[in-house]
Structure formats: structure tokens, C-alpha cells
Design a protein around this motif. Structure first.
Motif, PDB file in Angstrom:
ATOM      1  N   LEU A  21       0.825  -1.691   0.344  1.00  0.00           N
ATOM      2  CA  LEU A  21       0.280   0.197   0.104  1.00  0.00           C
ATOM      3  C   LEU A  21       0.706   0.991  -0.513  1.00  0.00           C
ATOM      4  CD1 LEU A  21      -2.830  -0.955   2.610  1.00  0.00           C
ATOM      5  CD2 LEU A  21      -2.978  -0.354   0.062  1.00  0.00           C
ATOM      6  N   ARG A  22       0.193   2.170  -0.585  1.00  0.00           N
ATOM      7  CA  ARG A  22       0.626   3.289  -1.302  1.00  0.00           C
ATOM      8  C   ARG A  22      -0.008   4.447  -1.220  1.00  0.00           C
ATOM      9  NH1 ARG A  22       3.984   0.297  -5.156  1.00  0.00           N
ATOM     10  NH2 ARG A  22       6.333  -0.367  -4.806  1.00  0.00           N
ATOM     11  N   GLU A  23       0.886   5.875  -0.525  1.00  0.00           N
ATOM     12  CA  GLU A  23      -0.461   6.992  -1.349  1.00  0.00           C
ATOM     13  C   GLU A  23       0.220   7.484  -2.624  1.00  0.00           C
ATOM     14  OE1 GLU A  23       0.134   9.668   1.059  1.00  0.00           O
ATOM     15  OE2 GLU A  23       0.156   9.088   3.389  1.00  0.00           O
ATOM     16  N   ASP A  24      -0.495   7.642  -2.850  1.00  0.00           N
ATOM     17  CA  ASP A  24      -1.141   9.029  -4.633  1.00  0.00           C
ATOM     18  C   ASP A  24      -0.318   9.952  -4.421  1.00  0.00           C
ATOM     19  OD1 ASP A  24      -3.104   6.258  -5.320  1.00  0.00           O
ATOM     20  OD2 ASP A  24      -4.517   8.188  -4.963  1.00  0.00           O
ATOM     21  N   ASP A  25       1.083  10.328  -5.823  1.00  0.00           N
ATOM     22  CA  ASP A  25       1.530  11.244  -5.667  1.00  0.00           C
ATOM     23  C   ASP A  25       0.063  12.828  -5.034  1.00  0.00           C
ATOM     24  OD1 ASP A  25       0.468  11.652  -7.600  1.00  0.00           O
ATOM     25  OD2 ASP A  25       1.580  11.510  -9.163  1.00  0.00           O
ATOM     26  N   ARG A  26       0.963  13.666  -5.555  1.00  0.00           N
ATOM     27  CA  ARG A  26       0.005  14.803  -5.107  1.00  0.00           C
ATOM     28  C   ARG A  26      -1.072  15.125  -5.827  1.00  0.00           C
ATOM     29  NH1 ARG A  26       4.409  20.004  -4.893  1.00  0.00           N
ATOM     30  NH2 ARG A  26       4.995  18.433  -3.647  1.00  0.00           N
ATOM     31  N   ASP A  27      -0.904  14.755  -7.109  1.00  0.00           N
ATOM     32  CA  ASP A  27      -1.698  15.026  -8.138  1.00  0.00           C
ATOM     33  C   ASP A  27      -2.613  14.226  -8.399  1.00  0.00           C
ATOM     34  OD1 ASP A  27      -0.914  17.079  -8.570  1.00  0.00           O
ATOM     35  OD2 ASP A  27       0.842  15.942  -9.869  1.00  0.00           O
ATOM     36  N   GLY A  28      -2.935  12.692  -7.460  1.00  0.00           N
ATOM     37  CA  GLY A  28      -3.287  12.065  -7.522  1.00  0.00           C
ATOM     38  C   GLY A  28      -3.104  10.213  -7.683  1.00  0.00           C
ATOM     39  N   HIS A  29      -2.110  10.361  -8.757  1.00  0.00           N
ATOM     40  CA  HIS A  29      -1.843   9.229  -9.698  1.00  0.00           C
ATOM     41  C   HIS A  29      -1.439   8.415  -8.994  1.00  0.00           C
ATOM     42  CE1 HIS A  29      -1.073  11.091 -13.572  1.00  0.00           C
ATOM     43  NE2 HIS A  29      -1.142  12.135 -12.794  1.00  0.00           N
ATOM     44  N   TYR A  30      -2.148   7.584  -9.607  1.00  0.00           N
ATOM     45  CA  TYR A  30      -1.291   6.061  -8.275  1.00  0.00           C
ATOM     46  C   TYR A  30       0.038   5.470  -8.719  1.00  0.00           C
ATOM     47  CZ  TYR A  30      -1.298   0.785  -7.884  1.00  0.00           C
ATOM     48  OH  TYR A  30      -0.648  -0.472  -7.297  1.00  0.00           O
ATOM     49  N   VAL A  31       0.702   5.424  -7.944  1.00  0.00           N
ATOM     50  CA  VAL A  31       2.321   5.521  -7.887  1.00  0.00           C
ATOM     51  C   VAL A  31       2.591   3.483  -7.944  1.00  0.00           C
ATOM     52  CG1 VAL A  31       4.758   5.579  -5.702  1.00  0.00           C
ATOM     53  CG2 VAL A  31       2.670   7.220  -6.455  1.00  0.00           C
ATOM     54  N   PHE A  32       3.746   3.457  -8.560  1.00  0.00           N
ATOM     55  CA  PHE A  32       3.924   2.309  -8.667  1.00  0.00           C
ATOM     56  C   PHE A  32       5.259   1.742  -9.340  1.00  0.00           C
ATOM     57  CE2 PHE A  32       3.714   3.858 -12.626  1.00  0.00           C
ATOM     58  CZ  PHE A  32       4.619   3.604 -13.547  1.00  0.00           C
ATOM     59  N   ASN A  33       5.981   0.629  -9.249  1.00  0.00           N
ATOM     60  CA  ASN A  33       7.398   0.303  -9.930  1.00  0.00           C
ATOM     61  C   ASN A  33       7.433  -1.093 -10.940  1.00  0.00           C
ATOM     62  OD1 ASN A  33       8.691   2.068  -7.461  1.00  0.00           O
ATOM     63  ND2 ASN A  33       8.290   0.233  -5.869  1.00  0.00           N
ATOM     64  N   LEU A  34       8.173  -0.545 -12.042  1.00  0.00           N
ATOM     65  CA  LEU A  34       8.292  -1.735 -12.804  1.00  0.00           C
ATOM     66  C   LEU A  34       7.994  -3.192 -12.487  1.00  0.00           C
ATOM     67  CD1 LEU A  34       9.871   0.239 -15.706  1.00  0.00           C
ATOM     68  CD2 LEU A  34       7.414   0.108 -15.461  1.00  0.00           C
ATOM     69  N   GLY A  35       7.217  -3.904 -12.750  1.00  0.00           N
ATOM     70  CA  GLY A  35       7.763  -5.253 -12.294  1.00  0.00           C
ATOM     71  C   GLY A  35       6.748  -5.815 -11.610  1.00  0.00           C
ATOM     72  N   GLU A  36       6.053  -4.462 -10.260  1.00  0.00           N
ATOM     73  CA  GLU A  36       5.473  -5.657  -9.700  1.00  0.00           C
ATOM     74  C   GLU A  36       4.016  -5.415 -10.156  1.00  0.00           C
ATOM     75  OE1 GLU A  36       5.359  -2.238  -6.805  1.00  0.00           O
ATOM     76  OE2 GLU A  36       4.042  -1.162  -7.895  1.00  0.00           O
ATOM     77  N   ASN A  37       3.164  -6.275  -9.086  1.00  0.00           N
ATOM     78  CA  ASN A  37       1.749  -6.484  -9.329  1.00  0.00           C
ATOM     79  C   ASN A  37       0.665  -4.960  -9.990  1.00  0.00           C
ATOM     80  OD1 ASN A  37       2.712  -9.376 -10.071  1.00  0.00           O
ATOM     81  ND2 ASN A  37       1.977  -9.578  -8.280  1.00  0.00           N
ATOM     82  N   LEU A  38      -0.142  -5.273 -10.319  1.00  0.00           N
ATOM     83  CA  LEU A  38      -1.196  -4.536 -10.135  1.00  0.00           C
ATOM     84  C   LEU A  38      -2.477  -5.240 -10.280  1.00  0.00           C
ATOM     85  CD1 LEU A  38      -2.714  -1.108 -10.266  1.00  0.00           C
ATOM     86  CD2 LEU A  38      -3.198  -1.943 -12.911  1.00  0.00           C
ATOM     87  N   THR A  39      -3.157  -5.578  -9.025  1.00  0.00           N
ATOM     88  CA  THR A  39      -3.957  -6.467  -8.400  1.00  0.00           C
ATOM     89  C   THR A  39      -2.758  -8.498  -9.036  1.00  0.00           C
ATOM     90  OG1 THR A  39      -5.135  -7.491 -10.240  1.00  0.00           O
ATOM     91  CG2 THR A  39      -5.963  -5.676  -9.039  1.00  0.00           C
ATOM     92  N   PRO A  40      -3.276  -8.975  -8.020  1.00  0.00           N
ATOM     93  CA  PRO A  40      -2.418 -10.394  -8.253  1.00  0.00           C
ATOM     94  C   PRO A  40      -2.421 -10.533 -10.000  1.00  0.00           C
ATOM     95  CG  PRO A  40      -3.342 -10.439  -6.373  1.00  0.00           C
ATOM     96  CD  PRO A  40      -4.452  -9.206  -7.030  1.00  0.00           C
TER      97      PRO A  40
END
Length: 381
Positions: A30-49
Motif C-alpha cells: 500500500l502506498r499513498e498516491d502522489d500529490r496529483d492523485g496518480h497511482y504510484v507503482f514500480n515496474l515489475g510489481e503487480n497491479l492486483t495479482p
């Protein structure tokens, strides 16, 4: 065939796909969104399983588009992750409605519109899963240092674009944001050809051309329904029709004006009306197309009437904000001259088509279906 004013809009809050059970990997932290409301992610991780994030494809005011691997369907997909802000979530629900109708009524996928696969709501972000496509026509122009496309390719792009818009108009949808950024090549594959141009070191230059001319129209977040109240301002500036600037009301023909601007850009390499200010924009139109009709000027709303003298003539160059603005307008050529400078073949038929798409009076502008019957498409030789 159902259309937008007979079909009941689905209750999107309840109908989204639920995340698939985990097969490989866990949900991302779980991460907070950035200041503009964008979803924060890292390449290689899952967006839901179900989805593994492979790359970032693009970003806009709406949110971000990611390339993902769909573990369940075993295919690459593009997922539009909308910002966690109410107005963008509301626009996304409209876009899902439009995409569902466009997909459901196009069983064989022949209408050149992006196809939705599913959608889900994840951590307060609406995620729209669609087919993975290639780069936009704008990206391709940029890659080629804004060298124009060959006229035969422009013909194929134009035919498909008009077919997609005719299909939307049949369903009572108005796209309202047609531009090269929203037209994607189906395939990312391309070939390199030697260019006639050489660089400052007299080295051979190359240009890229797509292996296939197949395109699809995307980004339906600004789509308007025929029977709804219309916003006063729509369309990205360079592709905005005169009736929108004048505030005299707009409808289907505004999409055809945008298509005219797009076709010129594909032949020319740069946007036809490269401006960010209304008076300069209108002056550019007059420079390229001739005077704006007086009956349209007289109908202009109070905000636009200030651009005219005595309600009959554009206040130009007297009202220009700078000498640079006057020079920018002065550099433009008449439409027929501009096309003749950049198109070796089919000049007369293409110019005639463009004049039909870029008529000031919306009621006189070609419809999408009329444009498809034009000799430019019927007699390509």
C-alpha cells in the motif's frame, strides 16, 4: 442497434470486475498516491495479482497508461489507471460506458475504435483494461523529426479515421478530442528508408514508416452524447472548430473540422494552427481559408465578439498581442498552396476534400460518410 439516448447507462460502481485470485505474486504494498492523485507503482510489481506491470506507455491529465502482462488471459494489455480525483473518476465512468457500447456494437472489430476488455476499481483508481496497441501518429511524426507521411499513407489513415468517426456518429456520440495523439497504430513495427535529406555533416538520414497502416481511435473520456448539455469549450486548441471559439454551439461537425486539421498535419508535418490564443487562432484560419462568414460573426457570443470590429471584420492585426503573433500568422499559406508544397500527387482531390472538411459553417461541412465518398478515397491514382 442501441445508442446512447436509448440505452440505460450501467451502474458502474457495482459492475466492475473483481480482482482475480492470486496466482503468482502478491498485491503490491500500500502506498499513498502522489500529490496529483496518480497511482504510484514500480515496474515489475503487480497491479492486483492478475496483472504484472511491464512498462509505462503514457501519461495525461486523466492518469497513466501501463503495459501489463495479463496472467489469466496470457496476453499483453494496456491499462489506463485514472487519477483518484472525483472529476476524473466521473469522466472514466463515461468513457467505460462509451467503450462498452463501441465494443458491443462492433463484433468483428472493423470500426477502428479501441476495444475494452474489462475494468475494475482498485485502491480508488478506476482501471480500464484494453488491447495493447502501437505508438500514436504524433509519436511517429516526432520520431521522424516531423517529416510528413506519404500521401498514400495519409489516405489510408484518413479513411479509417472517418470510418471510426462515422460509426461513433451513428451511435450518437461526438468524440470532441480528435488529434494525432489519440490515433494509434495497431502495430509498433516499422521499417527504415533512406531520406533525401542529409544532416549538417552530409550524412545520410533515415525516416521510419509503419509496416501496416492499420490504426485505432482512442481516448473517449471527453466524448459527448448528442442529447446532453454540451460544454462551451471542447477539443484540444489546435484542432478546435471555429463555432466553438465563437460560442455559437457545436455538434457532430466539430469532429470533421478536427479531422481536416489532422490530415493537413499528416501531410505537412506540423499542426496547421499552432497557436494558444483565440484571436491569433481566428486570424490563422482567415489566412489559410479566407474570411469568416459575417453571419457567423454576428452570432458570436459576448466573449468572442470582442475579436471583431463592428461585428463584421476580425480585429487583426490591430488586436494582436505581439509582433511575434503577427509574424506567426503571416508565415502561413493558403490551404491550396500549403498542400501543393508538400504533396506531389493527388493534390487537387486532397485539397478539395480538405476544403470540404474545413468549411466555416458547420452545416455546410462534409459529414464523415460524405467524406468517405470523396474522390480522394475513391480514385487514389
Amino acid at each position: 442497434m442501441e445508442n446512447s439516448h436509448t440505452r440505460k447507462r450501467p451502474r458502474l460502481e457495482d459492475d466492475g470486475d473483481k480482482a482475480a485470485p492470486a496466482r503468482r505474486g502478491a498485491s503490491p504494498p500500500l502506498r499513498e498516491d502522489d500529490r496529483d492523485g496518480h497511482y504510484v507503482f514500480n515496474l515489475g510489481e503487480n497491479l492486483t495479482p492478475r496483472y504484472k506491470i511491464l512498462d509505462k506507455i503514457g501519461e495525461g491529465t486523466f492518469g497513466r497508461v501501463l503495459e501489463c502482462w495479463d496472467r489469466e488471459a496470457r496476453e499483453h494489455v494496456a491499462i489506463k489507471i485514472v487519477r483518484s480525483i472525483r472529476k476524473y473518476r466521473s469522466a472514466a465512468k463515461i468513457e467505460i460506458d462509451v467503450l462498452n457500447q463501441l465494443t458491443e456494437n462492433d463484433r468483428d472489430g472493423s470500426k477502428h475504435c479501441l476495444r475494452i476488455k474489462r475494468w475494475f476499481d482498485y485502491r480508488n483508481h478506476i482501471c480500464i483494461v484494453c488491447e495493447k496497441l502501437g505508438p500514436s501518429l504524433y509519436d511517429f511524426l516526432k520520431r521522424n523529426r516531423y517529416s510528413p507521411f506519404p500521401v498514400d499513407l495519409v489516405r489510408e489513415f484518413g479513411r479509417q479515421l472517418l470510418e471510426s468517426v462515422a460509426y461513433m456518429h451513428d451511435l450518437r456520440f461526438i468524440h470532441t478530442d480528435l488529434k494525432p495523439e489519440n490515433i494509434l497504430l495497431v502495430s509498433p513495427e516499422y521499417v527504415k528508408f533512406p531520406s533525401r535529406k542529409r544532416n549538417s555533416h552530409d550524412e545520410m538520414q533515415f525516416r521510419c514508416l509503419p509496416k501496416t497502416s492499420a490504426i485505432k481511435l482512442i481516448d473517449f473520456g471527453s466524448t459527448a452524447f448528442e442529447n446532453q448539455d454540451h460544454s462551451s469549450i471542447v477539443s484540444t486548441r489546435h484542432y478546435r472548430a471555429p463555432e466553438i471559439i465563437l460560442g455559437i454551439g457545436w455538434n457532430y461537425p466539430c469532429d470533421l473540422w478536427s479531422i481536416g486539421c489532422i490530415l493537413v498535419e499528416l501531410c505537412y508535418g506540423e499542426a496547421l494552427f499552432l497557436t494558444h490564443e483565440n484571436l491569433e487562432h481566428l486570424a490563422m484560419m482567415e489566412r489559410v481559408l479566407g474570411p469568416i462568414p459575417e453571419h457567423m460573426i454576428r452570432r458570436a457570443n459576448s466573449s468572442a465578439s470582442k475579436y471583431f470590429r463592428r461585428g463584421t471584420r476580425l480585429n487583426w492585426p490591430e488586436g494582436a498581442v505581439s509582433r511575434e503573433s503577427i509574424r506567426a500568422v503571416g508565415k502561413l499559406s493558403r490551404l491550396k498552396d500549403l498542400i501543393s508544397q508538400h504533396v506531389e500527387f493527388a493534390r487537387s482531390s486532397l485539397t478539395d476534400l480538405l476544403y470540404g472538411l474545413l468549411r466555416y459553417e458547420p452545416s455546410e461541412r462534409l459529414t464523415a460518410r460524405e467524406a468517405l465518398e470523396h474522390p480522394f478515397f475513391k480514385n487514389p491514382a
